[in-house]
Design an enzyme around this catalytic site. Structure first.
Site, PDB file in Angstrom:
ATOM      1  N   GLY A 256      53.328  58.723  85.532  1.00 49.89           N
ATOM      2  CA  GLY A 256      54.482  59.523  85.118  1.00 49.89           C
ATOM      3  C   GLY A 256      54.296  60.982  85.479  1.00 49.89           C
ATOM      4  O   GLY A 256      53.767  61.300  86.548  1.00 49.89           O
ATOM      5  N   CYS A 263      46.407  66.954  72.317  1.00 56.71           N
ATOM      6  CA  CYS A 263      45.074  66.340  72.269  1.00 56.71           C
ATOM      7  C   CYS A 263      44.408  66.188  73.636  1.00 56.71           C
ATOM      8  O   CYS A 263      43.368  66.777  73.880  1.00 56.71           O
ATOM      9  CB  CYS A 263      45.154  64.980  71.584  1.00 56.71           C
ATOM     10  SG  CYS A 263      45.797  65.109  69.920  1.00 56.71           S
TER      11      CYS A 263
END
Ligand code: UGA
Length: 437
Positions: A256, A263
């Protein structure tokens, strides 16, 4: 089941959801936050973050008397056996972790200790932090009582936090002595998950090692997407064919726009820093970072290659959150796409099911940027539509209507949500990631 009296310091994603799930399992929980406005909001039944299922769970446990909120650390330390630290550990400009909140909480706990307590670090921290917390508490404790510091990293994903917490794959408990193990087992027994008891340094490393490996998996899929595009192959098929090998697994192989959020980018930088300080140059992980930033560049290039000049082009953007099911926009690839398009002079019509308010704080306001009230309205009059977040509801877009209301029917799908053949059947020029065109 033995009910344990627990305090959680910090009511962010990890603290609030952990505290609520502990209460749901029958423990007695106090959530502490120094932000008294946030505490007030929680006391009145408000939830400061969007997380599916959380609001109902908080209400139920507050009503049952198992969960309460306060801004007093003293209250928490006095009235519980186990104190969890779940405060932010933000990144610093050089990639290392800012541990000042952890240190401040350790000092505060130390000043309140009058009897044995178990202090558990749940925040993501560099290896050897438990040793530092132990030293700090010892140094600042006036009463000189016994205590234990435990490392218990959290593996929940935003957007699935309740689900992940209630049904964890594993629980990691890092200890310096056997004394706190029984209470930790009591806390986690109702969750029925495999429990790993290890030393504190290993527990701390498990968290950074796991997040970095997941980021590596995503970068691997993104690197494959480049090869698939060049070869006319389909990265989703390749990832599925690989992932069905149980040794590999299908999850976290979605190509993607690259990973974002609070994080992975932070933990990867931190782990590279930590490794370097320990004398190891973790080049593999630096490459993971490079693949991730290249993926964004490639997507922007795909947009400019397709639209040529972006100045004054009208572009619809579906998605602002860093991933589905959340209103979190921190280090969101979708926000980065918007920033880049705005800088090129494009006019944006943006929509996100949850993250519009939080996005407003990050994107420059002005006539170039329009927040639109529904996904169906986004494409109206647009020269292109960009899919920037993997919200499943975007696949419900009425394609015939979308085709008809767009100025030119161009869709650039950064999350591979649509089927290329179906998009072409509907008359779109459709470009996605690693699936040819
Ligand atoms: C991540 C980890 O998945 C959790 O296990 C961990 O507890 C958490 O970090 C943390 O350290 O607190 P989170 O950042 O909430 O969770 O979200 P993820 O679902 O991991 O997604 C991170 C990013 O990777 C998103 O931008 C997402 O779009 C992207 N992603 C994810 C992909 O590009 N492809 C995938 O296949 C999966």
């Amino acid at each position: 089941m033995k009910s344990i009296r627990i305090t959680i310091i910090g009511t962010g994603y990890v603290g609030l959801v952990s505290g609520t799930c502990f209460a749901e399992m029958g423990h007695q929980v106090i959530c502490v936050d120094k932000d008294s406005k946030k505490v007030e909001l929680l006391q009145q039944g408000g939830i400061p973050i969007y997380e599916p299922g959380l609001e109902e769970l908080v209400k139920r446990n507050v009503a049952a008397g198992r969960l309460r909120f306060t801004d007093s650390t003293a209250d928490g330390v006095e009235n519980s056996e186990v104190i969890f630290i779940a405060v932010p550990t933000p990144p610093q400009p050089d990639g290392s972790v800012d541990l000042s909140f952890i240190e401040a909480v350790a000092r505060e706990i130390a000043s309140q200790l009058v009897a044995y307590r178990i202090i558990v670090d749940k925040s993501t921290v560099p290896v050897k932090t438990a040793e530092k917390v132990t030293e700090t508490i010892r140094r600042y404790s006036k009463a000189k009582v016994e205590f234990d510091v435990v490392s218990n990293p959290e593996f929940l994903r935003e957007g699935f936090a309740v689900e992940d917490l209630m049904k964890p794959d594993r629980i990691v408990i890092g200890v310096g002595s056997q004394r706190p193990v029984a209470a930790m087992r009591d806390i986690y027994e109702p969750f029925e998950a495999p429990l790993i008891v290890t030393d504190t340094n290993s527990a701390e490393l498990i968290k950074h090692a796991a997040n970095s490996f997941l980021a590596l998996k995503i970068s691997y899929a993104n690197a494959l997407s480049v090869i698939c595009e060049a070869a006319g192959a389909n990265v989703q098929e390749v990832a599925r064919g690989m992932g069905l090998d149980a040794r590999i697994g299908t999850r976290f192989l979605q190509a993607g726009l690259g990973f974002g959020g609070s994080c992975f980018p932070k933990d990867l930088s931190a782990f590279i820093q930590i490794s370097s300080r320990l004398g190891y140059d973790f080049r593999l992980l630096r490459e993971v970072q490079r693949i991730n930033s290249d993926q964004m560049e490639r997507f922007i290039k795909k947009i400019t290659d397709t639209l040529w000049v972006l100045k004054d082009k009208r572009i619809g953007v579906l998605g602002l959150a860093f991933k589905q099911n959340t209103d979190d926009v921190r280090t969101s690839p979708a926000i980065e796409v918007c920033r880049r398009l705005l800088a090129e002079g494009a006019h944006l019509r943006v929509f996100d099911p949850q993250a519009m308010e939080k996005a407003k704080a990050l994107l420059p306001p002005g006539p170039q940027l329009e927040y639109v009230e529904s996904q169906e309205a986004v494409p109206e009059g647009c020269d292109a539509l960009v899919i920037a977040t993997e919200w499943p509801q975007f696949t419900g877009l009425d394609l015939t209507r979308t085709r008809n209301v767009m100025h030119t029917p161009i869709v650039l799908d950064g999350r591979n949500l649509f089927d290329p053949e179906e998009m072409e059947r509907h008359g779109f020029i459709y470009k996605s990631i690693g699936r040819g065109s």
